[in-house]
Design a protein around this motif. Structure first.
Motif, PDB file in Angstrom:
ATOM      1  N   UNK A 172      22.160  28.282  -7.775  1.00 17.62           N
ATOM      2  CA  UNK A 172      22.571  29.582  -8.281  1.00 17.62           C
ATOM      3  C   UNK A 172      21.383  30.216  -8.971  1.00 17.62           C
ATOM      4  N   UNK A 173      21.374  31.545  -9.013  1.00 17.95           N
ATOM      5  CA  UNK A 173      20.335  32.276  -9.728  1.00 17.95           C
ATOM      6  C   UNK A 173      20.990  33.208 -10.735  1.00 17.95           C
ATOM      7  N   UNK A 174      20.701  32.995 -11.989  1.00 16.62           N
ATOM      8  CA  UNK A 174      21.213  33.853 -13.044  1.00 16.62           C
ATOM      9  C   UNK A 174      20.191  34.935 -13.374  1.00 16.62           C
ATOM     10  N   UNK A 213      15.040  38.774 -16.870  1.00 11.07           N
ATOM     11  CA  UNK A 213      14.701  37.355 -16.817  1.00 11.07           C
ATOM     12  C   UNK A 213      15.658  36.673 -15.858  1.00 11.07           C
ATOM     13  N   UNK A 214      15.191  35.574 -15.270  1.00  8.41           N
ATOM     14  CA  UNK A 214      15.980  34.860 -14.272  1.00  8.41           C
ATOM     15  C   UNK A 214      16.011  33.378 -14.605  1.00  8.41           C
ATOM     16  N   UNK A 215      17.062  32.725 -14.130  1.00 13.27           N
ATOM     17  CA  UNK A 215      17.128  31.272 -14.194  1.00 13.27           C
ATOM     18  C   UNK A 215      17.568  30.785 -12.818  1.00 13.27           C
ATOM     19  N   UNK A 257      23.921  39.382 -18.897  1.00 14.29           N
ATOM     20  CA  UNK A 257      23.772  38.213 -18.024  1.00 14.29           C
ATOM     21  C   UNK A 257      24.708  38.331 -16.831  1.00 14.29           C
ATOM     22  N   UNK A 258      24.253  37.841 -15.687  1.00 14.36           N
ATOM     23  CA  UNK A 258      25.079  37.856 -14.484  1.00 14.36           C
ATOM     24  C   UNK A 258      24.624  36.758 -13.535  1.00 14.36           C
ATOM     25  N   UNK A 259      25.411  36.518 -12.485  1.00 19.00           N
ATOM     26  CA  UNK A 259      25.014  35.584 -11.445  1.00 19.00           C
ATOM     27  C   UNK A 259      25.750  34.260 -11.443  1.00 19.00           C
ATOM     28  N   UNK A 260      26.613  34.035 -12.413  1.00 22.50           N
ATOM     29  CA  UNK A 260      27.355  32.780 -12.438  1.00 22.50           C
ATOM     30  C   UNK A 260      28.355  32.700 -11.303  1.00 22.50           C
ATOM     31  N   UNK A 308      12.007  32.572 -15.060  1.00 22.93           N
ATOM     32  CA  UNK A 308      10.960  33.536 -14.718  1.00 22.93           C
ATOM     33  C   UNK A 308      11.357  34.896 -15.264  1.00 22.93           C
ATOM     34  N   UNK A 309      10.441  35.869 -15.164  1.00 18.24           N
ATOM     35  CA  UNK A 309      10.777  37.224 -15.615  1.00 18.24           C
ATOM     36  C   UNK A 309      10.057  38.240 -14.757  1.00 18.24           C
TER      37      UNK A 309
END
Length: 120
Positions: free
Chosen positions: A17-19, A78-80, A5-8, A70-71
């Motif tokens: 933000x996009x994780x 995968x993204x958040x 996981x990354x993007x925090x 999404x993915x």
């Protein structure tokens, strides 16, 4: 199986933000990818999940309309996307892979977590 996981980060309320969650080690076609979060002193809670094969999504009521999961099948990622962030969204966010649903025990594989902090 590995989930990264990354993007925090630290953002002001109202910002986005996009994780990302990069998956490796197996084929995830029959799995669901999920995001959970855990705030200090609280239980880990469900945020959203997506079926890898169909793209069908499900959200917790607290994030519905603000977050989008999404993915990217080609990238096994995968993204958040988190919009209109609120201070109460502050937590460590974890990605997970498993059988789907909102129950933590349905997910066998977990990433290491990424911190999201929203200031007021």
């Amino acid at each position: 199986v590995q989930l990264q996981a990354s993007g925090g980060g630290l953002v002001q309320a109202g910002y986005s933000l996009r994780l990302s969650c990069a998956a490796s080690g197996r084929a995830f076609g029959s799995y669901a990818m999920a995001w959970f979060r855990q705030a200090p002193g609280k239980e880990r809670e469900f945020v959203a999940y997506i079926w890898w094969s169909t793209g069908r999504t499900y959200y917790a009521d607290s994030v519905k309309g603000r977050f989008t999961i999404s993915r990217d099948n080609a990238e096994n990622t995968a993204f958040l996307q988190m919009n209109s962030l609120k201070p109460e969204d502050t937590a460590v966010y974890y990605c997970a892979a498993g059988r789907g649903g909102s129950v933590r025990g349905s997910y066998a594989y977990w990433g290491q977590g990424t911190q999201v902090t929203v200031s007021s």
